[in-house]
Design a protein around this motif. Structure first.
Motif, mmCIF file in Angstrom:
data_model
loop_
_atom_site.group_PDB
_atom_site.id
_atom_site.type_symbol
_atom_site.label_atom_id
_atom_site.label_comp_id
_atom_site.label_asym_id
_atom_site.label_seq_id
_atom_site.Cartn_x
_atom_site.Cartn_y
_atom_site.Cartn_z
ATOM 1 N N ARG A 17 0.843 -1.194 0.000
ATOM 2 C CA ARG A 17 0.000 0.000 0.000
ATOM 3 C C ARG A 17 0.881 1.247 0.000
ATOM 4 N NH1 ARG A 17 -3.104 -3.512 -0.524
ATOM 5 N NH2 ARG A 17 -5.094 -3.913 0.452
ATOM 6 N N PHE A 28 2.572 -2.524 4.642
ATOM 7 C CA PHE A 28 2.019 -1.637 5.657
ATOM 8 C C PHE A 28 2.069 -2.292 7.027
ATOM 9 C CE2 PHE A 28 -1.574 -4.017 4.029
ATOM 10 C CZ PHE A 28 -2.332 -4.307 5.149
ATOM 11 N N ARG A 31 -3.493 -0.376 9.740
ATOM 12 C CA ARG A 31 -4.548 0.397 9.081
ATOM 13 C C ARG A 31 -5.161 1.278 10.152
ATOM 14 N NH1 ARG A 31 -7.740 2.855 6.469
ATOM 15 N NH2 ARG A 31 -9.582 2.348 5.269
ATOM 16 N N HIS A 36 -3.606 3.362 5.598
ATOM 17 C CA HIS A 36 -2.512 2.432 5.851
ATOM 18 C C HIS A 36 -1.240 3.215 6.160
ATOM 19 C CE1 HIS A 36 -5.225 -0.173 3.493
ATOM 20 N NE2 HIS A 36 -4.753 -1.109 4.292
#
Length: 167
Positions: A17, A28, A31, A36
């Motif tokens: 991401r 990542f 979240r 992210h």
């Protein structure tokens, strides 16, 4: 070991991401409400403490206020998970068992210097206190997690080069 993905495209779709904070593309770490975040931004945010401009409390400031990107506490930012240590309540980066770095270090030191009865060997108690109270517990955690520390801790106490001090 089987991969949970079959192709590089699936890996890209599931694990890669753009970081919502720095814009870097990669794996990542979490979240969060703002999107992210990469490991670097994640760890930096979890080391930021101060007075929250939203609620006025002294807390971990891992969130960002959407209007001006000012750091705010996790409650004001809308985080769904807690970053408080289950042992001491300190907010920050959590390790195994949802414990902060300092509590994780203290547990690892106790395991490392255990005399076999669940207690720290008497002659190593001062060392355990020094390690557990270091200014940067993450450095101590890295050392006690190393193979060298494990091998060192398994030597007989007489060979450790430590002397008992008399009062």
């Amino acid at each position: 070991m089987d991969r949970p993905y079959a192709t590089a495209e699936q890996y890209e779709r599931w694990f890669i991401r753009d970081c919502a904070r720095c814009g870097r593309r990669g794996n990542f770490a979490a979240r969060w409400p703002d999107g992210h975040v990469c490991r670097t931004c994640h760890d930096r945010a979890l080391r930021t403490h101060g007075r929250c401009p939203g609620c006025g409390h002294e807390r971990l400031l891992a969130g960002l206020r959407p209007a001006d990107q000012e750091p705010i506490c996790t409650s004001c930012a809308g985080f769904s998970s807690s970053h408080a240590c289950v042992e001491c309540g300190q907010e920050g980066k959590l390790h195994a068992g949802r414990r902060c770095t300092r509590c994780t270090l203290a547990r690892r030191v106790a395991e490392l210097l255990d005399d076999g009865t669940g207690r720290i060997r008497l002659e190593l108690a001062p060392l355990a206190e020094l390690l557990a109270s270091m200014d940067n517990p993450l450095s101590g955690l890295a050392w006690v997690s190393s193979r060298r520390a494990f091998r060192w801790s398994r030597r007989p106490a007489a060979g450790l080069g430590l002397r008992r001090t008399s009062n």
